[in-house]
Design an enzyme around this catalytic site. Structure first.
Site, PDB file in Angstrom:
ATOM      1  N   ARG A  80     -19.531   4.526  16.829  1.00 48.61           N
ATOM      2  CA  ARG A  80     -18.416   3.924  17.590  1.00 48.61           C
ATOM      3  C   ARG A  80     -17.962   2.600  16.960  1.00 48.61           C
ATOM      4  NH1 ARG A  80     -20.033   3.828  23.768  1.00 48.61           N
ATOM      5  NH2 ARG A  80     -17.923   3.005  24.023  1.00 48.61           N
ATOM      6  N   ASP A 115     -13.742  -1.916  22.558  1.00 47.24           N
ATOM      7  CA  ASP A 115     -13.368  -1.652  21.164  1.00 47.24           C
ATOM      8  C   ASP A 115     -12.699  -2.806  20.429  1.00 47.24           C
ATOM      9  OD1 ASP A 115     -10.803  -1.592  22.344  1.00 47.24           O
ATOM     10  OD2 ASP A 115     -10.794   0.601  22.453  1.00 47.24           O
ATOM     11  N   HIS A 132     -16.681  -4.994  30.395  1.00 47.66           N
ATOM     12  CA  HIS A 132     -17.899  -4.276  30.006  1.00 47.66           C
ATOM     13  C   HIS A 132     -18.454  -4.788  28.675  1.00 47.66           C
ATOM     14  CE1 HIS A 132     -16.599  -0.605  32.634  1.00 47.66           C
ATOM     15  NE2 HIS A 132     -17.065  -1.608  33.344  1.00 47.66           N
TER      16      HIS A 132
END
Length: 272
Positions: A80, A115, A132
């Site tokens: 990721r 991200d 988060h």
């Protein structure tokens, strides 16, 4: 519901506003080619190894793996990390940034995404709250010093069988396993000081707009109902300022005064 009418309403609200509150969930990144992990099938399509192991996203995104199977945990988060690093934010981000730069109070972003795409698109780090956390920061699995450090120099090589290659990231203070500073499921070791600092800046910004009678507009993009943090935040602020929410979501646009059942790029290019 008349979409054309809603586009016009949204356009007008954004034009008249002198502050933009942008709230965004996983759906914001889909047009950049990022997976939104919607439903177990969506997650398994992105991570076939998880399907093989019979693991759902909620089970995989758990800090326990860093203890019990760090090579698997780092294969998942390392993949990721590189994916987000290599992804270019879509046109919608640019549109929002250009709009924000024309406003007296600018914009503030509240996102559940980890991200870093808003910062990559040019939004100021001090105007983003990542509820988060962010994959671009690491912490100690034991949170020994309550410190974070950048993951910019972290490179994860993934081997056969979806395993991260040793040596894995470790804490520079105590040498224990490192993990991303992301709030996971069943997570009691997450270091939240950075996110708290972001929240304080957001509160200050909101209070200033309210005190000075500024005109706020809320645009919410790709925030689903499964983990409703972003939607709840949009609704709370809408109530506080007595204004409508512009809700952009191809599948779950319901529950807002201005519903736009569209993808992020298409909707943002239509209303800005």
């Amino acid at each position: 519901m008349d979409i054309t009418q809603n586009i016009q309403k949204a356009k007008q609200l954004l034009e008249e506003a002198d502050a933009i509150f942008i709230t965004a969930g996983a759906g914001m990144g889909v047009d950049s080619g990022l997976p939104d992990f919607r439903g177990v099938e969506g997650f398994w399509n992105a991570y076939p190894k998880a399907k093989e192991l019979g693991l759902q996203f909620e089970e995989m995104a758990n800090p326990e793996w860093f203890e019990s199977d760090p090579q698997l945990a780092w294969a998942f988060y390392g993949h990721r990390l590189h994916l987000y690093r290599d992804t270019e934010p879509h046109e919608g981000f640019k549109k929002l940034l250009e709009l924000s730069n024309t406003k007296k109070y600018g914009a503030f972003v509240f996102t559940s995404n980890v991200d870093g795409q808003f910062q990559k698109a040019g939004f100021l780090d001090e105007r983003v709250m990542e509820c988060h956390g962010s994959i671009h920061n690491l912490q100690c699995i034991d949170n020994c010093e309550g410190m974070l450090w950048s993951s910019d120099d972290t490179l994860i090589e993934i081997e056969e069988g979806f395993r991260a290659k040793e040596p894995l990231p470790s804490c520079p203070f105590c040498g224990a396993m490192a993990r991303p500073n992301i709030l996971m499921f069943g997570d009691f070791g997450w270091e939240y000081a950075r996110t708290n600092g972001q929240r304080e800046r957001l509160v200050t910004w909101m209070d200033k707009i309210e005190e000075e009678g500024g005109k706020l507009a809320i645009v919410e993009i790709g925030a689903g109902t499964t983990v409703p943090t972003v939607r709840n935040t949009s609704d709370q602020i809408a109530k506080r300022f007595s204004i409508p929410v512009i809700r952009i979501n191809p599948r779950e646009s319901f529950g807002a005064e201005i519903e736009l059942p569209m993808g992020a790029t298409e909707a943002l290019c239509d209303i800005i």
